[in-house]
Design an enzyme around this catalytic site. Structure first.
Site, PDB file in Angstrom:
ATOM      1  N   GLU A   1      11.395  17.762 -24.438  1.00 15.34           N
ATOM      2  CA  GLU A   1      10.608  18.074 -23.237  1.00 15.34           C
ATOM      3  C   GLU A   1      11.075  19.395 -22.615  1.00 15.34           C
ATOM      4  OE1 GLU A   1       7.881  16.617 -22.477  1.00 15.34           O
ATOM      5  OE2 GLU A   1       8.004  14.436 -22.339  1.00 15.34           O
TER       6      GLU A   1
ATOM      7  N   HIS B   1       1.244  16.209 -26.304  1.00 13.80           N
ATOM      8  CA  HIS B   1       1.198  14.815 -25.857  1.00 13.80           C
ATOM      9  C   HIS B   1      -0.028  14.048 -26.326  1.00 13.80           C
ATOM     10  CE1 HIS B   1       4.628  15.970 -23.505  1.00 13.80           C
ATOM     11  NE2 HIS B   1       4.701  14.800 -22.898  1.00 13.80           N
TER      12      HIS B   1
ATOM     13  N   GLU C   1      -3.548  17.238 -11.417  1.00 10.93           N
ATOM     14  CA  GLU C   1      -4.025  17.625 -12.746  1.00 10.93           C
ATOM     15  C   GLU C   1      -5.529  17.878 -12.795  1.00 10.93           C
ATOM     16  OE1 GLU C   1      -1.670  15.990 -16.011  1.00 10.93           O
ATOM     17  OE2 GLU C   1      -3.528  15.801 -17.135  1.00 10.93           O
TER      18      GLU C   1
ATOM     19  N   HIS D   1       9.947   8.882 -27.050  1.00 11.07           N
ATOM     20  CA  HIS D   1       8.914   9.763 -26.497  1.00 11.07           C
ATOM     21  C   HIS D   1       9.135  11.219 -26.920  1.00 11.07           C
ATOM     22  CE1 HIS D   1       5.845  11.229 -23.810  1.00 11.07           C
ATOM     23  NE2 HIS D   1       6.719  12.018 -23.200  1.00 11.07           N
TER      24      HIS D   1
ATOM     25  N   HIS E   1       1.182  10.651 -27.660  1.00  9.10           N
ATOM     26  CA  HIS E   1       0.834   9.344 -27.078  1.00  9.10           C
ATOM     27  C   HIS E   1       0.207   8.428 -28.129  1.00  9.10           C
ATOM     28  CE1 HIS E   1       0.884  10.940 -22.657  1.00  9.10           C
ATOM     29  NE2 HIS E   1       2.087  10.643 -23.118  1.00  9.10           N
TER      30      HIS E   1
ATOM     31  N   ARG F   1       0.813  -1.231   0.000  1.00 12.52           N
ATOM     32  CA  ARG F   1       0.000   0.000   0.000  1.00 12.52           C
ATOM     33  C   ARG F   1       0.842   1.274   0.000  1.00 12.52           C
ATOM     34  NH1 ARG F   1      -3.858  -2.698   3.621  1.00 12.52           N
ATOM     35  NH2 ARG F   1      -5.326  -3.709   2.221  1.00 12.52           N
TER      36      ARG F   1
ATOM     37  N   LYS G   1       8.538  22.999 -13.679  1.00 15.11           N
ATOM     38  CA  LYS G   1       7.665  21.856 -13.402  1.00 15.11           C
ATOM     39  C   LYS G   1       7.227  21.862 -11.934  1.00 15.11           C
ATOM     40  CE  LYS G   1       6.445  17.187 -14.070  1.00 15.11           C
ATOM     41  NZ  LYS G   1       6.547  15.978 -14.832  1.00 15.11           N
TER      42      LYS G   1
ATOM     43  N   LYS H   1       3.976  11.465 -11.315  1.00 18.51           N
ATOM     44  CA  LYS H   1       3.142  10.665 -12.224  1.00 18.51           C
ATOM     45  C   LYS H   1       3.858   9.343 -12.491  1.00 18.51           C
ATOM     46  CE  LYS H   1       0.426  13.933 -14.936  1.00 18.51           C
ATOM     47  NZ  LYS H   1       0.215  14.480 -16.287  1.00 18.51           N
TER      48      LYS H   1
ATOM     49  N   ASN I   1       1.182  18.784 -20.847  1.00 19.76           N
ATOM     50  CA  ASN I   1       0.930  17.783 -21.885  1.00 19.76           C
ATOM     51  C   ASN I   1       0.865  18.390 -23.278  1.00 19.76           C
ATOM     52  OD1 ASN I   1       0.452  14.839 -21.397  1.00 19.76           O
ATOM     53  ND2 ASN I   1      -0.467  15.742 -19.569  1.00 19.76           N
TER      54      ASN I   1
ATOM     55  N   ARG J   1      -2.140  21.702 -14.620  1.00 26.23           N
ATOM     56  CA  ARG J   1      -1.031  20.775 -14.886  1.00 26.23           C
ATOM     57  C   ARG J   1      -1.141  20.153 -16.279  1.00 26.23           C
ATOM     58  NH1 ARG J   1       1.810  16.089 -11.074  1.00 26.23           N
ATOM     59  NH2 ARG J   1       3.153  15.313 -12.752  1.00 26.23           N
TER      60      ARG J   1
HETATM   61  P1  NAD Z   1      14.214   5.375 -21.198  1.00 22.64           P
HETATM   62  O1  NAD Z   1      13.987   5.271 -19.766  1.00 22.64           O
HETATM   63  O2  NAD Z   1      13.763   4.284 -22.086  1.00 22.64           O
HETATM   64  O3  NAD Z   1      15.760   5.653 -21.445  1.00 22.64           O
HETATM   65  C1  NAD Z   1      16.217   5.775 -22.765  1.00 22.64           C
HETATM   66  C2  NAD Z   1      17.357   4.808 -23.078  1.00 22.64           C
HETATM   67  O4  NAD Z   1      18.559   5.335 -22.520  1.00 22.64           O
HETATM   68  C3  NAD Z   1      17.213   3.403 -22.513  1.00 22.64           C
HETATM   69  O5  NAD Z   1      17.731   2.495 -23.441  1.00 22.64           O
HETATM   70  C4  NAD Z   1      18.099   3.421 -21.275  1.00 22.64           C
HETATM   71  O6  NAD Z   1      18.615   2.149 -20.972  1.00 22.64           O
HETATM   72  C5  NAD Z   1      19.209   4.350 -21.714  1.00 22.64           C
HETATM   73  N1  NAD Z   1      19.871   5.097 -20.663  1.00 22.64           N
HETATM   74  C6  NAD Z   1      19.329   5.699 -19.598  1.00 22.64           C
HETATM   75  N2  NAD Z   1      20.240   6.420 -18.948  1.00 22.64           N
HETATM   76  C7  NAD Z   1      21.402   6.254 -19.596  1.00 22.64           C
HETATM   77  C8  NAD Z   1      22.706   6.752 -19.422  1.00 22.64           C
HETATM   78  N3  NAD Z   1      22.986   7.642 -18.465  1.00 22.64           N
HETATM   79  N4  NAD Z   1      23.665   6.355 -20.279  1.00 22.64           N
HETATM   80  C9  NAD Z   1      23.379   5.497 -21.311  1.00 22.64           C
HETATM   81  N5  NAD Z   1      22.167   5.004 -21.548  1.00 22.64           N
HETATM   82  C10 NAD Z   1      21.180   5.383 -20.691  1.00 22.64           C
HETATM   83  O7  NAD Z   1      13.529   6.697 -21.809  1.00 22.64           O
HETATM   84  P2  NAD Z   1      13.309   8.186 -21.288  1.00 22.64           P
HETATM   85  O8  NAD Z   1      13.342   9.013 -22.501  1.00 22.64           O
HETATM   86  O9  NAD Z   1      14.197   8.522 -20.160  1.00 22.64           O
HETATM   87  O10 NAD Z   1      11.829   8.143 -20.709  1.00 22.64           O
HETATM   88  C11 NAD Z   1      10.714   7.979 -21.548  1.00 22.64           C
HETATM   89  C12 NAD Z   1       9.524   7.606 -20.705  1.00 22.64           C
HETATM   90  O11 NAD Z   1       9.251   8.648 -19.771  1.00 22.64           O
HETATM   91  C13 NAD Z   1       8.261   7.408 -21.523  1.00 22.64           C
HETATM   92  O12 NAD Z   1       7.639   6.206 -21.147  1.00 22.64           O
HETATM   93  C14 NAD Z   1       7.388   8.576 -21.115  1.00 22.64           C
HETATM   94  O13 NAD Z   1       6.024   8.279 -21.165  1.00 22.64           O
HETATM   95  C15 NAD Z   1       7.851   8.821 -19.700  1.00 22.64           C
HETATM   96  N6  NAD Z   1       7.583  10.164 -19.187  1.00 22.64           N
HETATM   97  C16 NAD Z   1       6.998  10.259 -17.976  1.00 22.64           C
HETATM   98  C17 NAD Z   1       6.748  11.503 -17.430  1.00 22.64           C
HETATM   99  C18 NAD Z   1       6.152  11.617 -16.066  1.00 22.64           C
HETATM  100  O14 NAD Z   1       5.793  12.719 -15.658  1.00 22.64           O
HETATM  101  N7  NAD Z   1       6.067  10.550 -15.301  1.00 22.64           N
HETATM  102  C19 NAD Z   1       7.105  12.669 -18.139  1.00 22.64           C
HETATM  103  C20 NAD Z   1       7.718  12.522 -19.379  1.00 22.64           C
HETATM  104  C21 NAD Z   1       7.951  11.261 -19.905  1.00 22.64           C
HETATM  105  N1  GLY Z   2       4.857  15.194 -17.912  1.00 20.98           N
HETATM  106  C1  GLY Z   2       3.582  15.743 -17.624  1.00 20.98           C
HETATM  107  C2  GLY Z   2       3.293  15.883 -16.184  1.00 20.98           C
HETATM  108  O1  GLY Z   2       4.087  15.525 -15.353  1.00 20.98           O
HETATM  109  O2  GLY Z   2       2.251  16.364 -15.830  1.00 20.98           O
END
Ligand code: NAD
Ligand code: GLY
Length: 370
Positions: A187, A250, A239, A268, A254, A123, A229, A145, A247, A243
């Protein structure tokens, strides 16, 4: 080592974002300042573990914090029900307790998946974000998120669960592939396009430096993004309204990622870059912003080496009607009608509910041809 700190001032759930080059080697002492966990459970992916896990482990050893690790496959496909089950099972196998601390060590994929697992196991367990991609350092590690993807769409299953600390070591970006760095830049630019035209201009003028050098401009871009942010999250954590501006681009992005099948064919940030171009074009079509604004926005992304048009992405075979059907599943959709983040100009985004699907259809049909 110089570090910068900013705070996400949520009542009862406030936390610090610490940014600095080489911070990973001090992660143990930063965590010990916060509390004295009996044990930490680190979640990472294969790439990050290979390159950086030893540094994190040594820093925890130095702070006398015992730790266990689990390493998952890299990539968007890991944000799935089956990987969530794998992770939750490993956490339970390790008998994680509420006094333990979970660490999400990686990019947005590891951050979103681990945050979700931490939110539901027993939980709710506290977790620390140690983001290692530019995207995660400027966006996904902040704000709580968490989610996984499903065939119905991206991030449709998840919860809000704030971390207790964010540690961003900018030096970890030195090993990040250039394409991933550019994806994160999308981003960053998004923040300027939403509410700060001056920041967008500065980013565009400095995009090559930010992308090629671990210098002060990159750190400045990360800190400004985190502060923007944090301010949005403080004003509207779950949101209810404001907030949703984060997006921008997005709703399109998406859908693009869902049609690409979460395979890494489209990253992404690449989808967000194309999505922002479409959002500004839609704003022009609906006469909210002056003609030519979307061309300006697309030039900003193109200068950073990002795709700017839908036709630059691999063809998924999806048509306008497929997009509209999927976008009606978006979390922002209201009363079964489309919601988009539109703009009156660069830095002047707003939330538009009940958008007529006809111009969206027209825009997507034209986008596929261009
Ligand atoms: P990811 O986590 O897939 O990382 C990208 C690639 O880089 C992977 O292959 C990883 O292994 C590699 N990598 C990571 N750090 C590294 C480093 N220091 N050196 C070498 N390789 C490295 O992708 P991302 O772009 O970080 O994240 C994308 C995700 O984030 C999506 O799913 C998206 O929906 C999500 N997202 C979430 C939010 C949120 O608010 N929660 C906001 C924006 C995006
Ligand atoms: N990346 C969008 C949010 O965190 O609201």
């Amino acid at each position: 080592m110089s570090v910068e700190r900013c705070r996400v001032g949520l009542s009862g759930r406030a936390y610090e974002i610490v940014v600095g080059a080489g911070l990973l080697a001090n992660a143990g002492s930063e965590i010990a300042k916060l509390r004295n966990p009996k044990r930490v459970f680190i979640v990472s992916d294969e790439n990050v573990a290979r390159l950086h896990l030893a540094t994190l482990s040594q820093s925890l050893d130095k702070a006398a914090i015992s730790h266990v690790e689990t390493v998952l496959p890299p990539g968007e496909a890991s944000k799935s029900f089956s990987m969530l089950e794998t992770l939750v099972t490993r956490m339970l196998d390790a008998n994680v307790e509420r006094s333990d601390l979970i660490i999400a060590f990686g990019g947005g994929v590891i951050g979103d998946l681990t945050g979700f697992a931490a939110g539901i196991v027993k939980r709710g367990l506290d977790y620390v974000q140690i983001p290692t991609t530019l995207l995660a350092q400027v966006d996904s590690s902040v704000g709580g998120k968490t989610a996984i993807d499903t065939p119905h769409g991206k991030n449709l299953v998840g919860l809000f669960h704030q971390p207790v600390l964010v540690l961003s070591d900018t030096a970890t970006l030195e090993t990040l592939p250039a394409r991933e760095l550019r994806s994160g830049f999308a981003e960053v630019l998004k923040y300027g396009l939403i509410s700060d035209a001056k920041f967008a201009g500065w980013l565009t003028a400095n995009s090559q430096t930010i992308l090629s050098l671990a210098g002060p401009q990159r750190t400045q871009a990360i800190l400004t993004s985190c502060r923007m942010k944090a301010a949005v999250v403080e004003a509207d954590e779950r949101e209810g309204g404001h907030r949703a501006l984060l997006n921008l681009g997005h709703t399109f992005a998406h859908a693009i990622e869902t049609f690409a099948g979460y395979t890494g064919r489209v990253l992404h940030g690449e989808a967000v870059a194309v999505g922002c171009g479409l959002a500004f074009e839609l704003s022009e079509l609906l006469r909210y912003c002056p003609a030519g604004t979307s061309a300006q926005v697309r030039a900003m992304f193109a200068k950073a080496g990002l795709p700017a048009h839908l036709s630059e992405l691999p063809d998924s075979g999806a048509g306008p009607a497929d997009y509209i059907r999927l976008m009606l599943q978006d979390k922002k959709a209201k009363d079964r009608k489309l919601t988009f983040i539109l703009a009156r100009g660069i830095g002047e985004a707003f939330v538009a509910h009940g958008v007529d699907p006809q111009p969206v259809h027209q825009l997507l049909a034209a986008a596929a041809r261009n």
